[in-house]
Design a protein around this motif. Sequence first.
Motif, PDB file in Angstrom:
ATOM      1  N   HIS A  87       1.241  -1.540  -0.034  1.00 31.31           N
ATOM      2  CA  HIS A  87      -0.117   0.434  -0.266  1.00 31.31           C
ATOM      3  C   HIS A  87       0.389   1.313   0.039  1.00 31.31           C
ATOM      4  CE1 HIS A  87      -3.541   2.543   0.386  1.00 31.31           C
ATOM      5  NE2 HIS A  87      -3.970   2.699   1.252  1.00 31.31           N
ATOM      6  N   PHE A  88       1.392   1.485  -0.833  1.00 32.96           N
ATOM      7  CA  PHE A  88       2.147   2.617  -1.389  1.00 32.96           C
ATOM      8  C   PHE A  88       3.649   2.369  -0.384  1.00 32.96           C
ATOM      9  CE2 PHE A  88      -2.052   3.846  -2.383  1.00 32.96           C
ATOM     10  CZ  PHE A  88      -1.250   3.930  -4.324  1.00 32.96           C
ATOM     11  N   ASP A 173       1.767   5.943   8.868  1.00 31.18           N
ATOM     12  CA  ASP A 173       1.392   6.881  10.076  1.00 31.18           C
ATOM     13  C   ASP A 173       0.629   7.841   8.852  1.00 31.18           C
ATOM     14  OD1 ASP A 173       2.074   4.670  11.442  1.00 31.18           O
ATOM     15  OD2 ASP A 173       2.923   6.292  12.274  1.00 31.18           O
ATOM     16  N   TYR A 174       0.526   8.909   8.020  1.00 28.61           N
ATOM     17  CA  TYR A 174      -0.236   9.757   7.439  1.00 28.61           C
ATOM     18  C   TYR A 174      -0.673   8.993   6.445  1.00 28.61           C
ATOM     19  CZ  TYR A 174      -0.847  13.861   4.968  1.00 28.61           C
ATOM     20  OH  TYR A 174      -1.388  15.301   4.442  1.00 28.61           O
ATOM     21  N   LEU A 175      -0.943   8.313   5.587  1.00 28.27           N
ATOM     22  CA  LEU A 175      -1.719   7.433   5.080  1.00 28.27           C
ATOM     23  C   LEU A 175      -3.035   7.038   5.946  1.00 28.27           C
ATOM     24  CD1 LEU A 175       0.440   5.974   2.442  1.00 28.27           C
ATOM     25  CD2 LEU A 175      -0.431   7.729   1.573  1.00 28.27           C
ATOM     26  N   ALA A 176      -2.403   6.219   6.490  1.00 32.86           N
ATOM     27  CA  ALA A 176      -3.649   5.672   7.585  1.00 32.86           C
ATOM     28  C   ALA A 176      -4.577   7.598   8.297  1.00 32.86           C
ATOM     29  CB  ALA A 176      -2.440   5.038   8.815  1.00 32.86           C
ATOM     30  N   TYR A 177      -4.358   7.976   8.205  1.00 35.58           N
ATOM     31  CA  TYR A 177      -4.401   9.523   9.244  1.00 35.58           C
ATOM     32  C   TYR A 177      -5.432   9.451   8.113  1.00 35.58           C
ATOM     33  CZ  TYR A 177      -5.556  14.259  10.024  1.00 35.58           C
ATOM     34  OH  TYR A 177      -6.176  15.511   9.443  1.00 35.58           O
ATOM     35  N   LEU A 178      -5.137   9.917   6.844  1.00 33.77           N
ATOM     36  CA  LEU A 178      -6.076  10.634   5.461  1.00 33.77           C
ATOM     37  C   LEU A 178      -6.755   9.643   5.292  1.00 33.77           C
ATOM     38  CD1 LEU A 178      -3.162  11.621   2.754  1.00 33.77           C
ATOM     39  CD2 LEU A 178      -4.855  12.895   4.402  1.00 33.77           C
ATOM     40  N   GLU A 179      -6.487   8.521   6.047  1.00 36.76           N
ATOM     41  CA  GLU A 179      -7.862   7.597   4.986  1.00 36.76           C
ATOM     42  C   GLU A 179      -8.845   7.509   6.662  1.00 36.76           C
ATOM     43  OE1 GLU A 179      -5.465   3.938   2.924  1.00 36.76           O
ATOM     44  OE2 GLU A 179      -5.098   3.759   4.016  1.00 36.76           O
ATOM     45  N   GLY A 183     -12.411   8.244   5.314  1.00 33.28           N
ATOM     46  CA  GLY A 183     -13.339   7.628   5.136  1.00 33.28           C
ATOM     47  C   GLY A 183     -13.287   6.063   4.356  1.00 33.28           C
ATOM     48  N   SER A 184     -11.988   6.065   3.475  1.00 26.78           N
ATOM     49  CA  SER A 184     -12.186   5.287   2.644  1.00 26.78           C
ATOM     50  C   SER A 184     -10.933   5.284   2.190  1.00 26.78           C
ATOM     51  CB  SER A 184     -12.493   6.286   0.965  1.00 26.78           C
ATOM     52  OG  SER A 184     -12.116   5.611  -0.292  1.00 26.78           O
ATOM     53  N   PRO A 185      -9.820   3.777   1.316  1.00 23.91           N
ATOM     54  CA  PRO A 185      -8.863   3.938   1.193  1.00 23.91           C
ATOM     55  C   PRO A 185      -8.580   4.713   0.161  1.00 23.91           C
ATOM     56  CG  PRO A 185     -10.273   1.618   1.157  1.00 23.91           C
ATOM     57  CD  PRO A 185     -10.679   2.518   1.046  1.00 23.91           C
ATOM     58  N   ILE A 186      -6.702   4.732   0.310  1.00 20.83           N
ATOM     59  CA  ILE A 186      -5.957   5.785  -1.054  1.00 20.83           C
ATOM     60  C   ILE A 186      -5.924   4.528  -2.188  1.00 20.83           C
ATOM     61  CG2 ILE A 186      -4.202   6.645  -1.373  1.00 20.83           C
ATOM     62  CD1 ILE A 186      -4.371   7.942   1.240  1.00 20.83           C
ATOM     63  N   CYS A 187      -6.058   5.462  -3.650  1.00 17.24           N
ATOM     64  CA  CYS A 187      -6.077   4.983  -4.901  1.00 17.24           C
ATOM     65  C   CYS A 187      -4.778   5.172  -5.728  1.00 17.24           C
ATOM     66  CB  CYS A 187      -7.108   4.338  -5.684  1.00 17.24           C
ATOM     67  SG  CYS A 187      -7.904   5.815  -5.462  1.00 17.24           S
ATOM     68  N   LYS A 207      -6.540  10.442  -4.200  1.00 22.59           N
ATOM     69  CA  LYS A 207      -7.557  10.034  -4.784  1.00 22.59           C
ATOM     70  C   LYS A 207      -7.726   8.978  -4.064  1.00 22.59           C
ATOM     71  CE  LYS A 207      -7.151  11.431  -9.206  1.00 22.59           C
ATOM     72  NZ  LYS A 207      -6.840  11.743 -10.906  1.00 22.59           N
ATOM     73  N   PHE A 208      -8.762   9.526  -4.031  1.00 20.56           N
ATOM     74  CA  PHE A 208     -10.247   7.721  -3.063  1.00 20.56           C
ATOM     75  C   PHE A 208     -10.532   6.542  -2.916  1.00 20.56           C
ATOM     76  CE2 PHE A 208      -8.865  10.983  -0.252  1.00 20.56           C
ATOM     77  CZ  PHE A 208      -7.694  10.756   0.984  1.00 20.56           C
ATOM     78  N   VAL A 209     -10.837   5.283  -3.011  1.00 17.68           N
ATOM     79  CA  VAL A 209     -11.719   4.748  -3.447  1.00 17.68           C
ATOM     80  C   VAL A 209     -13.312   5.276  -3.834  1.00 17.68           C
ATOM     81  CG1 VAL A 209     -12.017   1.938  -3.605  1.00 17.68           C
ATOM     82  CG2 VAL A 209      -9.757   2.314  -3.006  1.00 17.68           C
ATOM     83  N   LYS A 210     -12.989   5.756  -2.460  1.00 18.23           N
ATOM     84  CA  LYS A 210     -14.892   6.373  -2.754  1.00 18.23           C
ATOM     85  C   LYS A 210     -14.993   7.358  -3.625  1.00 18.23           C
ATOM     86  CE  LYS A 210     -16.259   3.431   1.333  1.00 18.23           C
ATOM     87  NZ  LYS A 210     -16.736   2.809   2.719  1.00 18.23           N
ATOM     88  N   GLY A 211     -14.509   7.865  -4.448  1.00 19.78           N
ATOM     89  CA  GLY A 211     -14.361   9.161  -4.720  1.00 19.78           C
ATOM     90  C   GLY A 211     -13.473  10.324  -3.812  1.00 19.78           C
ATOM     91  N   GLY A 212     -13.336  11.459  -4.087  1.00 19.79           N
ATOM     92  CA  GLY A 212     -13.253  12.685  -2.896  1.00 19.79           C
ATOM     93  C   GLY A 212     -12.080  12.471  -3.627  1.00 19.79           C
TER      94      GLY A 212
END
Length: 214
Positions: A87-88, A173-179, A183-187, A207-212
């Motif tokens: 995951h990145f 940890d920053y990726l986890a904070y953003l997700e 409320g969505s995984p980063i893609c 960019k996030f899996v659920k949009g945004g």
Amino acid sequence: MKPDALGFFYPEVDKEKCVDCGLCEKVCAFNDHYDTSFNFDKPLAYATRHKDMNEVETSRSGAAFIAISDYILEQGGVVYGAGYKDHFRVVHKRAVTKAERDEFKGSKYVQSDMNTVFRQIKKDLRDGLIVLFSGTPCQTSGLNSYVGKRLRTNLFLIDIVCHGVPGPYLWRDYLAYLEKKQGSPICWVNFRDKQKFGWAAHYETFKFVKGGVK
């Protein structure tokens, strides 16, 4: 190689197997006697930019790496650069096609996991391949020492202007904070979005899996 509290990798010596040959100290680029025999007496400075603006817009600088790596691949060579795993997580990878190489486009401002890349590069050189490696100055100088003079003829090194790298665990940890916040995984990740913000700004885009987009 073992990670510290921030995820930076450091060598851990097995004292029972160490024979005190001193080779690791001898070839270290941070020593005064580091081999600089391949250096020019005076640096040759050039300013370059790729002719294809799409390559420029999707690269962090002028896309010189793309032009150089295109040439290496067209000669039947191989290219090593920073990509992603899991995951990145930033790791160094091997590419033999332009499609594989394109993952290396765009700087990734995190220390990369080299894993077994140095050994793979030495094997490629022994097999007679031309090798291009792109990384930080520490990584290129380390590889230069590891390979040795006999194999350097077909090794081409590109290092970046480095101001230091953040710890891999800080990035994780920053990726986890953003997700969690979104409320969505980063893609998708862009460490410096030139297409959206131009040359001068330095903003990350996610960019996030659920949009945004953030």
